[in-house]
Design an enzyme around this catalytic site. Structure first.
Site, PDB file in Angstrom:
ATOM      1  CB  THR A  27       1.962 -42.173  12.495  1.00  0.00           C
ATOM      2  OG1 THR A  27       2.471 -41.666  14.312  1.00  0.00           O
ATOM      3  CG2 THR A  27       0.933 -40.921  13.013  1.00  0.00           C
ATOM      4  CB  THR A  81       7.372 -40.997   9.148  1.00  0.00           C
ATOM      5  OG1 THR A  81       7.428 -40.593  11.512  1.00  0.00           O
ATOM      6  CG2 THR A  81       6.029 -41.032   9.044  1.00  0.00           C
TER       7      THR A  81
HETATM    8  C1  SIN Z   1       7.012 -43.841  15.259  1.00  0.00           C
HETATM    9  O1  SIN Z   1       7.806 -43.081  13.916  1.00  0.00           O
HETATM   10  O2  SIN Z   1       6.572 -44.897  15.113  1.00  0.00           O
HETATM   11  C2  SIN Z   1       5.770 -42.873  14.974  1.00  0.00           C
HETATM   12  C3  SIN Z   1       6.019 -41.742  14.587  1.00  0.00           C
HETATM   13  C4  SIN Z   1       5.273 -42.053  13.199  1.00  0.00           C
HETATM   14  O3  SIN Z   1       5.092 -42.977  12.791  1.00  0.00           O
HETATM   15  O4  SIN Z   1       5.625 -40.670  12.519  1.00  0.00           O
END
Ligand code: SIN
Length: 298
Positions: free
Chosen positions: A14, A94
């Protein structure tokens, strides 16, 4: 005075996500911005460090696999071995960050700082959290105090160890917590409040490894069928983590199936599905550690 030299390895997430709308924080595409474009959103980084950049992947981290961890660990180790690199920062989604970070914690030699960072809001959002998280992660990687602490995670101004960092909320900015221990410290300016609780780094030789052993997690609910164990072994799993109720309590109905699975050579370990045991690992982290333990046995 010369600035610390920090190598940034970008893997997507993200923090590199983009949406057509500044108010959209859920329907964006993760892993859209390049590493250089990400750096360009944080001009004050140039005051902290001399940065080099590597775009290793550009993925939504739900699509990371142990094969990607291997590639990431090799890239980080290659950077750490360079005399002109003082620390490594890794940007990551995340959703599976705590798994990748803990794998690197287990396989990289201790020494120069390695700091993961991320974002809960895409780069296009109002009040995007990625730029400040990236700034904090580089600040921590520049800090002499971060050396030798193992792999660290910076999110929402907090520093966590890779062993403790746990994503505990699907949307909130303070999604990462360190249950029981609390965060290791504060990212800006880097302030360490206590020492990490961690075992010795293993510094596993990665060059000879083609693939990591398959290890699965089975969450056991009230009345779950013990036949799930056989089904799991049937997929080729060499190891299984049983995420069990309460204090890792095995239902009686599973005892025979567990003994048979172990007798058949499958490494079955138990963890608490509460995910909050101060002395043991969460099921996700126990899986990562079993993968590295099985590597030693190959
Ligand atoms: C991901 O994990 O690539 C998408 C979600 C995020 O980074 O919060």
């Amino acid at each position: 005075m010369s600035k610390p030299r920090i190598h940034l390895i970008a893997t997507g997430g993200t923090i590199a996500g983009v949406s057509a709308s500044a108010t959209d924080t859920t329907a964006y595409r993760a892993g859209s911005l390049t590493a250089q474009a990400l750096l360009d959103t944080v001009p004050p980084l140039a005051e902290l460090a001399e940065l080099s950049v590597e775009q290793l992947y550009n993925l939504d981290s739900k699509d990371m696999s142990p094969q990607h961890w291997l590639g990431l660990a090799r890239a980080a180790r290659a950077a750490l071995e360079r005399d002109e690199v003082d620390g490594v920062v890794i940007t990551h989604g995340t959703d599976t960050l705590e798994e990748s970070a803990f794998f690197l914690d287990l396989v990289l030699p201790p020494g120069k700082p390695v700091v993961f960072t991320c974002a809960m809001r895409p780069s296009s959002a109002l009040s995007a959290d990625g730029p400040m998280n990236l700034y904090g992660a580089v600040a921590v990687a520049c800090s002499a105090e971060a050396a030798g602490l193992g792999v660290l995670v910076v999110s929402n101004d907090r520093i966590h160890t890779a062993r403790e960092a746990t994503k505990a909320h699907p949307q909130a900015l303070d999604a990462f917590v360190s249950p029981d221990t609390g965060p290791l410290g504060w990212a800006r300016p880097p302030t360490f409040l206590h020492r990490p609780v961690r075992g010795a780094a293993r510094a596993i030789e990665l060059d000879a490894i083609d693939a990591l052993p398959q290890v699965e997690i089975l969450t056991v609910a009230a009345g779950s069928s013990p036949r799930l164990l056989n089904a799991c072994i049937g997929t080729g799993a060499r190891g299984i983590i049983l995420a069990l109720p309460g204090n890792s309590s095995l239902p009686q109905s599973w005892e025979a199936a567990l003994a048979a699975a172990r007798a058949a050579g499958c490494s079955v370990l138990v963890a608490s599905r509460t995910g909050a045991d101060p002395l043991a690992l969460t099921p996700l982290k126990a899986r990562v550690r079993l993968i590295t333990t099985l590597l030693d046995e190959e």
